[in-house]
Design an enzyme around this catalytic site. Sequence first.
Site, PDB file in Angstrom:
ATOM      1  N   HIS A 151      -2.249   7.291  -4.789  1.00  0.00           N
ATOM      2  CA  HIS A 151      -2.455   6.150  -3.898  1.00  0.00           C
ATOM      3  C   HIS A 151      -2.492   4.888  -4.741  1.00  0.00           C
ATOM      4  O   HIS A 151      -2.980   4.894  -5.875  1.00  0.00           O
ATOM      5  CB  HIS A 151      -3.786   6.294  -3.143  1.00  0.00           C
ATOM      6  N   ARG A 194      -3.162  -6.423  -3.221  1.00  0.00           N
ATOM      7  CA  ARG A 194      -3.260  -7.293  -2.057  1.00  0.00           C
ATOM      8  C   ARG A 194      -3.777  -8.684  -2.432  1.00  0.00           C
ATOM      9  O   ARG A 194      -4.420  -8.874  -3.472  1.00  0.00           O
ATOM     10  CB  ARG A 194      -4.178  -6.658  -1.006  1.00  0.00           C
ATOM     11  N   GLY A 246      -3.704  -4.011  13.268  1.00  0.00           N
ATOM     12  CA  GLY A 246      -2.575  -3.650  12.430  1.00  0.00           C
ATOM     13  C   GLY A 246      -1.713  -2.593  13.096  1.00  0.00           C
ATOM     14  O   GLY A 246      -2.069  -2.010  14.116  1.00  0.00           O
ATOM     15  N   ARG A 247      -0.572  -2.333  12.507  1.00  0.00           N
ATOM     16  CA  ARG A 247       0.361  -1.358  13.076  1.00  0.00           C
ATOM     17  C   ARG A 247      -0.155   0.046  12.768  1.00  0.00           C
ATOM     18  O   ARG A 247      -0.209   0.460  11.614  1.00  0.00           O
ATOM     19  CB  ARG A 247       1.756  -1.560  12.500  1.00  0.00           C
ATOM     20  N   ILE A 248      -0.495   0.797  13.801  1.00  0.00           N
ATOM     21  CA  ILE A 248      -1.180   2.072  13.620  1.00  0.00           C
ATOM     22  C   ILE A 248      -0.344   3.074  12.826  1.00  0.00           C
ATOM     23  O   ILE A 248      -0.870   3.826  12.010  1.00  0.00           O
ATOM     24  CB  ILE A 248      -1.626   2.664  14.984  1.00  0.00           C
ATOM     25  N   GLU A 249       0.982   3.098  13.047  1.00  0.00           N
ATOM     26  CA  GLU A 249       1.823   4.037  12.308  1.00  0.00           C
ATOM     27  C   GLU A 249       1.789   3.755  10.814  1.00  0.00           C
ATOM     28  O   GLU A 249       1.803   4.674   9.993  1.00  0.00           O
ATOM     29  CB  GLU A 249       3.264   3.988  12.833  1.00  0.00           C
ATOM     30  N   SER A 250       1.750   2.479  10.450  1.00  0.00           N
ATOM     31  CA  SER A 250       1.702   2.113   9.032  1.00  0.00           C
ATOM     32  C   SER A 250       0.335   2.404   8.435  1.00  0.00           C
ATOM     33  O   SER A 250       0.226   2.844   7.287  1.00  0.00           O
ATOM     34  CB  SER A 250       2.045   0.629   8.866  1.00  0.00           C
ATOM     35  N   SER A 299       0.851  -1.185   0.000  1.00  0.00           N
ATOM     36  CA  SER A 299       0.000   0.000   0.000  1.00  0.00           C
ATOM     37  C   SER A 299       0.887   1.235   0.000  1.00  0.00           C
ATOM     38  O   SER A 299       1.857   1.305   0.765  1.00  0.00           O
ATOM     39  CB  SER A 299      -0.909   0.005   1.233  1.00  0.00           C
TER      40      SER A 299
END
Length: 300
Positions: free
Chosen positions: A102, A106, A259-263, A88
Amino acid sequence: MKNKFYQYIQTLQDQICAGLEVADGATKFREDIWERPEGGGGRTRVIENGAVFEKGGVNISAVHGKLPDSMQKLFNVGEADFFACGLSLVIHPNSPIVPTVHANWRYFEMYDDNGNVIQQWFGGGQDLTPYYLFEEDATHFHQTCKTACDKHNPDFYPKYKKQCDDYFWNVHRNEARGIGGLFFDYCKATDTMSMENWFNFVSEVGNSFLEAYVPIVEKRKKLSYSVANRTWQEIRRGRYVEFNLVHDKGTLFGLKTNGRIESILMSLPPHVQWVYDHHPEKGSEEEKLVAVLENPKNWI
């Protein structure tokens, strides 16, 4: 298939980051490797404060484990294990003359109690969000998308272009997020398309990304702009944020699967404005853009 596609997106991440670094010319992506406690992890790459790109990320992940309750309800299934991987990216340029872009590609699998694959599909696409409309840029982006689609099925471009217009629609604003591109999801094996066929199609679109976007960046990155242009960009970025946090399925999937919030939130631009009841001036370039966002058009 999951190993094949994950290997593909690892290579694609390298290629896209290298191409964008050349276009920026002043800074590099920094890499962050992370793990998900429930299973899997990813490789986040972020570019910030460059000569061309203010903020952007090109991220890959591969996560697996028990399907959360919220996703069981979404897919209308009971307890199940899943695997999901994808790339992404979101790129926000400094200049309002250069569009935001963007893209996402997936792959998803779901398993029964014996570990057999019971569902599998591909999804993805790429779309452009300009702040000032250059029709030749819109045509170039869409033509690149169409060329990639036509190598596999002449019906794909019109179908997935329309799905993109429908998906990236900010319902509460009654306007599109940008000028579209491609959006496809739940691409499953059929009598005419095997999973291998779908892999070839999705990778074709992924491989077309740099060709679709970088020539536009090169053409527009040195053009001058005013404070007013930048203000308009930040107002439009607000609409971008609204879509991502309210409507985007990928963001919601990441949040609901721990999921990883920063990503997940790297898609959000660093400088945004919300101006009360803002309307562009009649006859302005800003109004020209909004007219297209309210009534998506065919660029090819």
